[in-house]
Design a protein around this motif. Sequence first.
Motif, mmCIF file in Angstrom:
data_model
loop_
_atom_site.group_PDB
_atom_site.id
_atom_site.type_symbol
_atom_site.label_atom_id
_atom_site.label_comp_id
_atom_site.label_asym_id
_atom_site.label_seq_id
_atom_site.Cartn_x
_atom_site.Cartn_y
_atom_site.Cartn_z
ATOM 1 N N ARG A 17 16.565 24.930 3.968
ATOM 2 C CA ARG A 17 15.399 25.097 2.976
ATOM 3 C C ARG A 17 14.468 26.404 3.218
ATOM 4 N NH1 ARG A 17 13.620 19.846 1.290
ATOM 5 N NH2 ARG A 17 15.486 18.586 1.015
ATOM 6 N N ASN B 160 12.536 13.951 1.730
ATOM 7 C CA ASN B 160 12.465 14.085 0.248
ATOM 8 C C ASN B 160 11.223 14.024 -0.347
ATOM 9 O OD1 ASN B 160 15.404 13.053 0.451
ATOM 10 N ND2 ASN B 160 14.711 10.844 0.965
ATOM 11 N N TRP B 161 10.357 14.496 0.349
ATOM 12 C CA TRP B 161 8.988 15.028 0.081
ATOM 13 C C TRP B 161 9.300 16.048 -0.797
ATOM 14 C CZ3 TRP B 161 4.813 17.496 3.525
ATOM 15 C CH2 TRP B 161 3.817 17.775 2.605
ATOM 16 N N ASP B 162 8.472 16.317 -1.852
ATOM 17 C CA ASP B 162 8.547 17.617 -2.743
ATOM 18 C C ASP B 162 7.654 18.640 -2.279
ATOM 19 O OD1 ASP B 162 9.802 15.812 -4.516
ATOM 20 O OD2 ASP B 162 7.925 15.427 -5.860
ATOM 21 N N GLY B 163 6.658 18.285 -1.229
ATOM 22 C CA GLY B 163 6.040 19.398 -0.608
ATOM 23 C C GLY B 163 6.750 19.876 0.820
ATOM 24 N N TYR B 164 7.878 19.151 1.064
ATOM 25 C CA TYR B 164 8.649 19.853 2.473
ATOM 26 C C TYR B 164 9.025 21.323 2.331
ATOM 27 C CZ TYR B 164 12.051 19.699 5.948
ATOM 28 O OH TYR B 164 12.839 20.168 7.217
ATOM 29 N N ASP B 165 9.746 21.911 1.247
ATOM 30 C CA ASP B 165 9.901 23.342 1.383
ATOM 31 C C ASP B 165 8.667 24.145 1.288
ATOM 32 O OD1 ASP B 165 12.436 22.154 0.979
ATOM 33 O OD2 ASP B 165 12.777 23.178 -1.042
ATOM 34 N N LYS B 166 7.725 23.852 0.489
ATOM 35 C CA LYS B 166 6.471 24.480 0.297
ATOM 36 C C LYS B 166 5.649 24.674 1.854
ATOM 37 C CE LYS B 166 2.410 25.055 -2.653
ATOM 38 N NZ LYS B 166 1.731 24.473 -3.885
#
Length: 1013
Positions: free
Chosen positions: A335, A700-706
């Motif tokens: 990621r 699976n959280w949308d904010g993981y990468d950010k």
Amino acid sequence: MWQYQLSFDHPWYLALLIVLPLMWWFSFRSLAGLGSVRRAVAITLRTLVFALIILALAEVNLVRTSDRLTVIFLLDQSLSIPADRREAMIDYTNRAIEQYREENNKTGVIVFGREAAIEIPPFDDDIQVPQAIESTLDPEYTNLASALKLAQASFPEDAAKRIVVISDGNQNVGDALEQAGIMADSGIGIDVVPVFYQSRSEVSVEKVSTPADVRTGQPFDVRVVLNNSAEPTAEDNGEVQGTLRITRSVEGRPQTVTDQPITLPPGKHVLTVRQELDQPSFYTFEARFLPEDRDDDRMSQNNRATNFTYIRGSGQVLFIEDHLHRGEFDLLVDRLRLQELEVTVRPTNQLFTNLAELQPYDTVILANVPRELFTDEQIDMLVRNTEQMGSGIIMLGGPNSYGAGGWTNTELEKAMPLDFQIRNPKVVPKGALALLMHASEIAKGNYWQNVIAREAIKALGPQDYCGLLHWGALGEEWLWLGQSGHGMIPIGPNRDKMLARLSRMTPGDMPDFNPSLIMARKAFNQLPDAAIRHMIVISDGDPTPPTAGVVTGLINAKVTVTTVAVGSHGPAGHVELQKLATATGGKYYKVNQAKALPKIFQREARRVARPLIFENPDGFNVAIRYPHEMISGIDEPIPPLTGFVMTTVKANPLVEVELVAEVSEDEANNSILASWTYGAGRAVCFTSDAGARWANSWTNWDGYDKFFSQMVRWSMRPVGQQGNYSLSTDVESGKVRVVVTALDKEDEFLNFLDLSGAVVGPDMQPLPLRLDQTAPGRYIGEFDATDAGNYFITLSPGAGQAPIRAGVNVPYSAEFRDRTTDEPLLEMLAGMEPVGGERGLVIESGTSGQMDDALASWLATDVFRPGLAKAESSQGIWYLLVFVASCLFFGDVLIRRVSMSLTWVPPLVAKARDRLLGRETAPAATQYMDRLKSSKVQVSERIEKQRAAVRFEPSEEAASSTEVYEELPEAVEKKPPPKPATGGIEQPQAEEEGYTSRLLKAKKKVWEDRKQD
């Protein structure tokens, strides 16, 4: 030998002695009633008292002057002096002492390199220095100043002082001239014996020059400066043939740039190699000269040099993972790379070995790695890389991280915003660790026992218990005891006490395991609040194995036992140790190398720290506590976590806690994300993992990468516009000179910049660096670089700009750079004029260059000659004079106030004289009786003569009168009565009657006096 004289600190008080005649005049008149003798004695005493008081006021001193001389030889043992010259120096010292030292003169020997040591202290004898110097020195440096200082402190006080310096004078540490000035003020003379080298070839690689930083794809030159110091002669032109090899290393992998044969004529030469690099990194260039004939090169230590170049690119990340659990963070790495971050993954079995390998990276991530996989030096490099070099550091959580991973009480803990210990015992259950030490046959066994015990204690928290059992003078005993009577005591208030006791521990050869294991089990049973009970046994397997009942007792007490087998007592004892570990649920280790022991104990101590991990399979919420750049754009609700490692927030206002776990009211121990600025870099703590164990819901959280990309980018060293800065370094005289030229985008000079710098030396310690502007756009600073090795420089141009980084290598000590004798320095040392003495001599070694001729020239000068200030020792005696004056004053008062007869003085003097002359004297009582007997005999003879003359028999009355006469005291005169005048006619009868009547009258008078009394 010794001469004595008096001196006065305040001699003007002696003027008061003129009052003495006046005192004599008054005393002669006022003491007239004492009589002539008593008056003379009183005046004499009074005069002495007055004079002694005046001398005491003048502070009289007894000065003792000595004719002795002490000579201390200083022998330079640095490697810049050839071995044959060092042997000749010792030979000269021995022969000079034997030839010139006189009786009562002392001599000593001090040897020096980087430090000085007393080889032979000043001694009154013909000492001889052995050819093999016994003192341990660092010969790669010359510190003449320390040798002079040690010699000054070694001189005795009762002799004149001279130093004989035998050296080439090439000092590279300290200031000998300054120290010599101090010694001259103390009256110490200095002779010097310059040591010259034979003329021969010497090739050195003086410098490798590269740009400090280069843009990707930008060509640059690598310049190598070589110096051939040979002097051409008619027989030899001085050329030296050999091979120049230049290598380039990145991340510890060397590559050959060039390997070419060269011929070097005398003098300096610069060789240039063109380079162009496309891969951003920190490159190390090394140049090495290999001579074809070793006789053409006297010292090989100065045949290599190194320098660094930083090829700039985008930010890079070093991701360190446990080599035993590789791939655990592959998701996070992928990621981050998708977020255009350059990530390099390195397992713990392929870690960096020096600070240079960390320089290509702008941040370092420690992903659930235990402490025992890092050396103390590597931990120190990580900290210095952040504090001084400005790199970021991130620690990710997991069962092998923070306090659970054994990182407590390490240098890394100091650099992080969270403490890895829980100081609140209500939050985390306590653990208990018992150590059982048995004498082993490994090399330095006692030393390693201390090391491993220290590592185990350091890994425990303040609320944990720890005890140590060993075989001592009383058998099995605890190394320390608590108030409860056993040795399991809490770490918190007793850590220093435990570490102090460890240094005095000497484990004995324990005969039986049972008593120690029983003592440990009883101590564990007295700790009901200890949730984890663990024991580590280190032994060679020689003691009698524990019985089944003892092992069962440990199991019932829920004590796990890990055994470490060391030594060479065969497999039988090791099998018993393995059985003990298996039965109690511990681990068994077999150790062949002592260096592996600390890591084993660190790993086992982590068992006690397991309660630091908080896990909840049902999950718990995570709340935002502080809006920060790392969580910018991250909105609640944040997915729950199932676990994290508990820590404590540092009591520092710079610490910012961004995320906390909602598991208790005490948020000081619930931190999930915390950060702060540490030195020139940034440090981040994320106490949960990245999805492998506790953060599965985050994958699976949308904010993981950010979230993770922002965390990494915030911690990284700035990689923005660097500006047009050029940095160069130069090494000279033990200092590194740093020159920075600053230009803006239009190539105009940038003035009045506040350039702050940080330097990390080879010992990982920071060095001060201050840069001052000396010209438009030009800034210069310098720092000490006396130690050989790598020096890393980081300069901060200002906010928002990338730091300027450079490295400089000091390949060898200046000891191998100076190849000629420093005659001016030695002449100035000898020219120092000591107080009260003559200047020293420069003892020449002749012109032939042969060692035998040099020795003969050296020995022609007497280093034990006079000409120095004689040693003086002064001692104040005023207090003695005051005491004597007080005694005499008592005699003065006595002679004036008390009247006494002095008739006893002559007999006393006579008696003393007889005793001194050995004469025998009869006792006084015997002499008195002898005189009485003699008087009686004389009286009897006189009476008999008178009786015979008158033919008269005395009557009873006359006889009684005679008895009375004999009984009369001495006061009555014992002599016959005078004869009466008879006109020449003898009348004996009348004479006798007159005498007898007088005796009767005397008798009557005595009786009448007695009656009246």
